[in-house]
Design a protein around this motif. Structure first.
Motif, PDB file in Angstrom:
ATOM      1  N   GLY A  10      48.600  -9.362  80.393  1.00 11.22           N
ATOM      2  CA  GLY A  10      49.266  -8.163  80.864  1.00 11.22           C
ATOM      3  C   GLY A  10      50.158  -8.473  82.050  1.00 11.22           C
ATOM      4  N   VAL A  11      51.084  -7.540  82.337  1.00 15.24           N
ATOM      5  CA  VAL A  11      52.029  -7.696  83.439  1.00 15.24           C
ATOM      6  C   VAL A  11      52.120  -6.382  84.206  1.00 15.24           C
ATOM      7  CG1 VAL A  11      54.416  -8.217  84.080  1.00 15.24           C
ATOM      8  CG2 VAL A  11      53.422  -9.302  82.055  1.00 15.24           C
ATOM      9  N   LEU A  12      51.954  -6.453  85.529  1.00 18.91           N
ATOM     10  CA  LEU A  12      52.214  -5.286  86.375  1.00 18.91           C
ATOM     11  C   LEU A  12      53.685  -5.338  86.755  1.00 18.91           C
ATOM     12  CD1 LEU A  12      49.139  -5.140  88.762  1.00 18.91           C
ATOM     13  CD2 LEU A  12      49.444  -4.139  86.501  1.00 18.91           C
ATOM     14  N   GLY A  13      54.452  -4.400  86.272  1.00 24.92           N
ATOM     15  CA  GLY A  13      55.893  -4.407  86.467  1.00 24.92           C
ATOM     16  C   GLY A  13      56.342  -3.842  87.800  1.00 24.92           C
ATOM     17  N   GLY A  54      59.950  -9.552  88.246  1.00 27.30           N
ATOM     18  CA  GLY A  54      61.113  -9.656  87.373  1.00 27.30           C
ATOM     19  C   GLY A  54      61.041  -8.801  86.124  1.00 27.30           C
ATOM     20  N   ILE A  55      59.927  -8.128  85.898  1.00 24.36           N
ATOM     21  CA  ILE A  55      59.772  -7.259  84.726  1.00 24.36           C
ATOM     22  C   ILE A  55      59.615  -5.834  85.226  1.00 24.36           C
ATOM     23  CG2 ILE A  55      58.247  -6.666  82.803  1.00 24.36           C
ATOM     24  CD1 ILE A  55      57.752  -9.611  82.402  1.00 24.36           C
ATOM     25  N   ALA A  56      60.428  -4.933  84.698  1.00 22.67           N
ATOM     26  CA  ALA A  56      60.493  -3.573  85.221  1.00 22.67           C
ATOM     27  C   ALA A  56      59.233  -2.759  84.972  1.00 22.67           C
ATOM     28  CB  ALA A  56      61.704  -2.846  84.645  1.00 22.67           C
ATOM     29  N   ILE A  57      58.749  -2.729  83.749  1.00 18.33           N
ATOM     30  CA  ILE A  57      57.614  -1.865  83.438  1.00 18.33           C
ATOM     31  C   ILE A  57      56.392  -2.699  83.068  1.00 18.33           C
ATOM     32  CG2 ILE A  57      59.034   0.098  82.780  1.00 18.33           C
ATOM     33  CD1 ILE A  57      58.599  -0.617  79.889  1.00 18.33           C
ATOM     34  N   GLY A 112      44.064 -11.866  81.058  1.00 17.59           N
ATOM     35  CA  GLY A 112      44.434 -11.692  82.451  1.00 17.59           C
ATOM     36  C   GLY A 112      45.642 -10.787  82.619  1.00 17.59           C
ATOM     37  N   VAL A 113      45.938 -10.486  83.870  1.00 17.92           N
ATOM     38  CA  VAL A 113      47.071  -9.635  84.229  1.00 17.92           C
ATOM     39  C   VAL A 113      47.791 -10.300  85.388  1.00 17.92           C
ATOM     40  CG1 VAL A 113      47.786  -7.359  85.054  1.00 17.92           C
ATOM     41  CG2 VAL A 113      45.838  -7.551  83.486  1.00 17.92           C
ATOM     42  N   ILE A 114      49.102 -10.467  85.238  1.00 17.25           N
ATOM     43  CA  ILE A 114      49.895 -11.044  86.322  1.00 17.25           C
ATOM     44  C   ILE A 114      50.656  -9.951  87.037  1.00 17.25           C
ATOM     45  CG2 ILE A 114      50.141 -13.248  85.113  1.00 17.25           C
ATOM     46  CD1 ILE A 114      53.117 -12.457  84.605  1.00 17.25           C
ATOM     47  N   ALA A 125      64.671  12.473  77.957  1.00 17.99           N
ATOM     48  CA  ALA A 125      63.346  11.991  77.579  1.00 17.99           C
ATOM     49  C   ALA A 125      62.547  11.612  78.825  1.00 17.99           C
ATOM     50  CB  ALA A 125      63.466  10.780  76.655  1.00 17.99           C
ATOM     51  N   LEU A 126      61.264  11.830  78.742  1.00 14.68           N
ATOM     52  CA  LEU A 126      60.322  11.405  79.763  1.00 14.68           C
ATOM     53  C   LEU A 126      59.408  10.390  79.091  1.00 14.68           C
ATOM     54  CD1 LEU A 126      59.047  11.965  82.650  1.00 14.68           C
ATOM     55  CD2 LEU A 126      57.386  13.338  81.378  1.00 14.68           C
ATOM     56  N   CYS A 127      59.366   9.168  79.644  1.00 16.10           N
ATOM     57  CA  CYS A 127      58.645   8.087  78.970  1.00 16.10           C
ATOM     58  C   CYS A 127      57.598   7.457  79.890  1.00 16.10           C
ATOM     59  CB  CYS A 127      59.608   6.988  78.525  1.00 16.10           C
ATOM     60  SG  CYS A 127      60.902   7.575  77.411  1.00 16.10           S
ATOM     61  N   LEU A 128      56.521   7.021  79.275  1.00 19.16           N
ATOM     62  CA  LEU A 128      55.517   6.237  79.976  1.00 19.16           C
ATOM     63  C   LEU A 128      56.138   4.886  80.316  1.00 19.16           C
ATOM     64  CD1 LEU A 128      52.554   5.882  80.903  1.00 19.16           C
ATOM     65  CD2 LEU A 128      52.084   4.986  78.600  1.00 19.16           C
ATOM     66  N   ALA A 129      56.038   4.472  81.567  1.00 22.16           N
ATOM     67  CA  ALA A 129      56.641   3.206  82.011  1.00 22.16           C
ATOM     68  C   ALA A 129      55.682   2.042  81.764  1.00 22.16           C
ATOM     69  CB  ALA A 129      57.037   3.288  83.484  1.00 22.16           C
ATOM     70  N   MET A 130      55.178   1.983  80.554  1.00 17.81           N
ATOM     71  CA  MET A 130      54.295   0.903  80.089  1.00 17.81           C
ATOM     72  C   MET A 130      54.592   0.692  78.615  1.00 17.81           C
ATOM     73  SD  MET A 130      50.654   2.129  81.593  1.00 17.81           S
ATOM     74  CE  MET A 130      50.624   3.034  83.135  1.00 17.81           C
ATOM     75  N   VAL A 131      54.430  -0.529  78.161  1.00 17.14           N
ATOM     76  CA  VAL A 131      54.641  -0.825  76.748  1.00 17.14           C
ATOM     77  C   VAL A 131      53.587  -1.826  76.265  1.00 17.14           C
ATOM     78  CG1 VAL A 131      57.138  -0.358  76.733  1.00 17.14           C
ATOM     79  CG2 VAL A 131      56.308  -2.655  77.281  1.00 17.14           C
ATOM     80  N   PRO A 132      53.375  -1.857  74.946  1.00 22.61           N
ATOM     81  CA  PRO A 132      52.497  -2.893  74.398  1.00 22.61           C
ATOM     82  C   PRO A 132      53.281  -4.191  74.287  1.00 22.61           C
ATOM     83  CG  PRO A 132      53.326  -1.506  72.628  1.00 22.61           C
ATOM     84  CD  PRO A 132      53.842  -0.925  73.923  1.00 22.61           C
TER      85      PRO A 132
END
Length: 183
Positions: A152-155, A63-66, A57-59, A139-146
């Motif tokens: 999963g979490v939608l930040g 409270g989580i940025a990315i 699932g995905v919440i 740096a330019l970074c993808l705003a997602m992490v494993p």
């Protein structure tokens, strides 16, 4: 934040929220996929599904940025994005997928679009600022992490400039793009 009668959306699309009986703290959204540069990312079937054992699932979280995705899902997203960004990789930042921005900066840097796909054909088209973050050391970074979690979490970075309407009685969440700076 709006409450009561002032909490309305002009053309929001609704999603059914789900509760996890094993972890009733969170609301789960019915995510079905991710699209990168107009092409659906090839993730395993049911990759975003809430499973009977309470995993998956995905919440949606304030409270989580990315965004965080299970490693297998994240690696498919990363594999879709990485070859489309024509900049050298950097590890100067503590995020997984980062690129070194040139100096002087490019005026027209083209980045692949990302869309979160949900049940019922609801798509959340993420603006570039919701998908990529500029970090220290140019740096330019993808705003997602494993993550190692089994969900999963939608930040909050992905939620910026969207209005979300929570209807707890109907167990629904509606969303629509917004210009939050104009409020």
């Amino acid at each position: 934040m709006f409450f009561g009668n002032s909490a309305k959306l002009k053309a929001g699309k609704s999603l059914n929220l789900k509760k996890n009986p094993k972890v009733p703290t969170y609301w789960y959204v019915p995510m079905t996929g991710v699209t990168v540069a107009g092409k659906r990312v090839d993730v395993p079937p049911n990759a975003f599904e809430l499973k009977d054992d309470g995993t998956g699932g995905v919440i949606i979280d304030s409270g989580i940025a990315i965004s965080h995705f299970e490693a297998e899902v994240y690696n498919h997203i990363k594999a879709a994005i990485e070859p489309l960004i024509h900049l050298p990789r950097t590890t100067a930042v503590d995020l997984d997928l980062c690129f070194q921005l040139p100096f002087p900066p490019l005026r027209n840097l083209s980045l692949p679009s990302v869309v979160y796909n949900f049940e019922g054909g609801v798509d959340m088209h993420l603006p570039e600022n919701n998908t990529y973050v500029r970090a220290e050391n140019d740096a330019l970074c993808l705003a997602m992490v494993p993550n190692d979690a089994k969900f999963g979490v939608l930040g909050t970075i992905q939620q910026q400039n969207f209005h979300f309407l929570y209807d707890n009685a109907q167990k629904k969440i509606s969303l629509e793009p917004a210009n939050c700076a104009s409020l």
